[in-house]
Design an enzyme around this catalytic site. Structure first.
Site, PDB file in Angstrom:
ATOM      1  N   SER A   1       0.867  -1.165   0.000  1.00 32.39           N
ATOM      2  CA  SER A   1       0.000   0.000   0.000  1.00 32.39           C
ATOM      3  C   SER A   1       0.905   1.216   0.000  1.00 32.39           C
ATOM      4  O   SER A   1       1.678   1.409   0.918  1.00 32.39           O
ATOM      5  CB  SER A   1      -0.889  -0.004   1.241  1.00 32.39           C
ATOM      6  OG  SER A   1      -1.512   1.240   1.371  1.00 32.39           O
ATOM      7  N   ARG A   2       0.822   2.005  -1.069  1.00 32.38           N
ATOM      8  CA  ARG A   2       1.761   3.122  -1.169  1.00 32.38           C
ATOM      9  C   ARG A   2       1.416   4.257  -0.206  1.00 32.38           C
ATOM     10  O   ARG A   2       2.198   5.158  -0.023  1.00 32.38           O
ATOM     11  CB  ARG A   2       1.795   3.637  -2.610  1.00 32.38           C
ATOM     12  CG  ARG A   2       2.773   2.831  -3.433  1.00 32.38           C
ATOM     13  CD  ARG A   2       2.645   3.156  -4.890  1.00 32.38           C
ATOM     14  NE  ARG A   2       2.534   1.915  -5.640  1.00 32.38           N
ATOM     15  CZ  ARG A   2       2.196   1.837  -6.902  1.00 32.38           C
ATOM     16  NH1 ARG A   2       1.920   2.922  -7.570  1.00 32.38           N
ATOM     17  NH2 ARG A   2       2.131   0.671  -7.496  1.00 32.38           N
ATOM     18  N   VAL A   3       0.201   4.222   0.350  1.00 36.95           N
ATOM     19  CA  VAL A   3      -0.137   5.243   1.347  1.00 36.95           C
ATOM     20  C   VAL A   3       0.489   4.860   2.681  1.00 36.95           C
ATOM     21  O   VAL A   3       0.884   5.701   3.474  1.00 36.95           O
ATOM     22  CB  VAL A   3      -1.665   5.393   1.443  1.00 36.95           C
ATOM     23  CG1 VAL A   3      -2.041   6.249   2.630  1.00 36.95           C
ATOM     24  CG2 VAL A   3      -2.194   6.009   0.167  1.00 36.95           C
TER      25      VAL A   3
END
Lengths: 118, 511
Positions: free
Chosen positions: B373-375
């Protein structure tokens, strides 16, 4: 090719004939298809310059003249006018210029009314 | 003065009887729901065209002399030479809270038997995504209720997280679980009168799915009581390619209404592979040039413009959000195919589901190494960050060590302990479908695992022990769970109470 047939934005009939004649003489590759396409473009171009006025009762000279004036002003060019009688309209007129339709006939209004009920 | 009034009256009369200009074309060719119409010189891109008798089309190709349009609905009655009119309107769908609890088609018309939808707000199906000024970075979590996701691959409100995997690896289940989890949280907040909690409304978009599958999902949602917070946009495999193509945009428009009105929404596109296929069909029949795998050149834009519409808005613009969970089905686990790579590059991360894991019984079959998850932890509560901070790394190390340990060499005590812990965490992360867990339970269980309270339990009994611990906490330690939920942090005090609770439970558990 169509562009070469235009003079002052209008279609020049002689030039069209000339183009067709030359094509048939020289017979370039796929010339039949090209001519068919030209035929279609010419048809659409003619349609764009033609105003068809249909009315329930025949229009007199004066009325026809008024239509000619108004449409000429609206489209800023001289249109080929054709006047037809069409009793199916019941009343009023229906004008077709190219792909634009101005339908002020009683029949169209009844149709619209029918659409609102269904 | 009376002259003026008369003048106005005549002008009004004139306006009433004036004849509106119509732009008309004629159908030149019709087939496969796609019509080629000569004329229609005034047609706009994406404009609705009136074929008469209530049939509408969508202008997609504007060419020199003709217009290519796709027909929405029944196209069998359309004949060559038929007149078609422009309407001056773009395609729009009904939006609003009235749609919650309903199953609609891609035009927003109800397809359940609950009567008409009373609403007067409409949104255009195609809309430009909010710009940079209106956006804000993602910071609030979407509690999916699925422990491995909430712990390792957190999803934030406004994020776009791809769920990718082969057929029948549990992609839809993750979506449905998330919807159920939101419904439970929404209902709990409603019942507790908690006005601080922002309810998350869900939109499930089925694209070209089997009717039985859609019915199954709706049934599960009904039984779980999730329908009052959910809209289902259903297009089945028997719907025309046009309707399948439009469905995600329609669902997105419904979600945007919530976002624009300061609320939070989540859209699940199930799935975008079928969407790309439907678009390919339309494009080929419209005679657009085809590219790789016969998809048209703008297939990337097809998905990027859809997913860009997911956003978290700034407080000055209402502070709403739209989260997107697109699904992609891969063939034989090939993530490097055309559509999967496209969507991977558009989204803010992916949850990769593996067939091997699924058949090993690790369900949800999330591949820890390939999922990301890039967040990241920006979308996690502090409590979850504290207990799950290192878990992804630990699990990845465990997988490597486990592969190494298969060679049968002697292992030192530390490696052995790491492997044993890893095995237990994998067990803990197993979760039956349609059973999302509240975040406080997840925190408590993960805390117990991280502090070694499961180390002396046999791997086969871990799930049983975890369930019993959950029961124990839910029945005897409700105050503690409530505290974790409200404070959202594992403070020293809470850690102490957790320790006491787990130590109280452990002796009662017999394997």
């Amino acid at each position: 090719m169509l562009r070469s047939c235009l003079v002052d934005g209008g279609l020049d009939e002689d030039r069209v004939r000339q183009v067709v004649r030359l094509m048939l003489e020289r017979k370039p590759r796929e010339y039949i298809q090209i001519l068919y396409h030209l035929h279609r473009l010419v048809k659409l171009e003619l349609l764009r310059r033609t105003a068809r006025v249909e009315s329930a009762v025949p229009l007199d000279e004066e009325q026809q003249g008024r239509f000619r004036d108004v449409l000429g002003r609206l489209y800023r060019k001289e249109l080929d006018m054709s006047f037809e009688e069409n009793s199916a309209l019941i009343g009023g007129v229906r004008i077709t210029v190219g792909h634009d339709v101005y339908d002020g006939s009683v029949k169209a209004r009844l149709e619209r009314l029918k659409g609102q009920f269904t | 003065m009376s002259n003026l009034l008369q003048e106005i009256e005549t002008q009004i009369e004139g306006a009433k009887s004036s004849v509106a200009k119509e732009n008309v074309g004629t159908v030149r060719e019709i087939g496969d729901g796609v019509a080629r119409i000569e004329g229609l010189t005034d047609a706009m891109y994406n404009e609705m065209l009136d074929f008469g008798d209530g049939v509408v089309g969508l202008a997609l190709n504007l060419e020199e002399t003709e217009v290519g349009a796709v027909v929405l609905g029944d196209f069998t009655g359309i004949t060559e030479g038929q007149e078609v009119r422009t309407t001056g309107r773009l395609l729009q769908v009904p939006v609003g809270k009235e749609l919650l609890g309903r199953v609609v088609n891609s035009l927003g018309e109800p397809v359940d038997d609950k009567g008409p939808i009373e609403n007067d707000t409409h949104y255009p199906v195609e809309k430009i995504a909010p710009g940079i000024v209106r956006r804000k970075s993602v910071s609030q979590p979407v509690q999916t209720g699925i422990m491995p996701i909430d712990a390792m691959i957190p999803i934030g409100r406004g994020q776009r997280e791809l769920i990718i995997g082969d057929r029948s690896t549990g992609k839809t289940t993750i979506g449905v679980d998330t919807i159920i989890s939101q419904a439970r949280l929404n209902r709990a907040a409603e019942e507790a009168g908690d006005t601080n909690y922002r309810p998350l409304y869900c939109i499930y978009v089925a694209i070209g799915q089997r009717q039985s599958n859609i019915a199954g999902v709706v049934d599960v949602l009904e039984k779980a009581g999730a329908m009052p917070y959910t809209i289902v946009v259903a297009t089945s495999a028997s719907d025309s390619a046009t309707n399948q193509y439009l469905a995600p945009y329609a669902g997105c428009a419904m979600g945007e209404w919530f976002m624009d009105n300061g609320m939070d929404a989540l859209v699940i596109y199930d799935d975008l592979s079928k969407h790309a296929t439907a678009y390919r069909q339309i494009s080929l029949v419209l005679k657009r040039p085809s590219g790789r795998e016969a998809y048209p050149g703008d297939v990337f834009y097809l998905h990027s413009r859809l997913l860009e519409r997911a956003a978290r808005l700034d407080e000055n613009y209402g502070g709403g959000s739209l989260t997107a969970l697109p699904l992609i089905e891969t063939q034989m686990g090939d993530v490097s195919a055309y559509i999967p790579t496209n969507v991977i590059s558009i989204t803010d991360g992916q949850i990769y589901l593996e067939t091997d894991l699924f058949y090993q019984g690790v369900r949800p079959a999330i591949s820890v190494g390939l999922s990301v998850s890039r967040v990241g932890s920006a979308a996690q509560t502090k409590a979850m960050k504290q207990v799950a901070g290192r878990i992804k790394l630990d699990l990845a190390q465990y997988r490597e060590l486990a592969a190494f340990a298969q060679f049968g060499s002697d292992l030192d005590a530390k490696t052995q302990a790491q492997i044993e812990r890893g095995k237990r965490v994998v067990e803990i992360f197993k979760q039956p479908q349609y059973n999302p867990l509240p975040v406080e339970i997840q925190v408590a269980v993960l805390w117990a695992a991280q502090n070694g309270y499961f180390d002396d339990v046999a791997v086969d009994n871990i799930k049983d022990c975890q369930d019993k611990l959950t029961d124990f906490l839910q029945s005897r330690k409700t105050d503690l769970l409530k505290k974790i939920k409200t404070e959202q942090v594992v403070s020293d005090e809470i850690a102490g109470q957790l320790k006491a609770a787990v130590e109280e439970f452990k002796p009662t558990y017999t394997q």
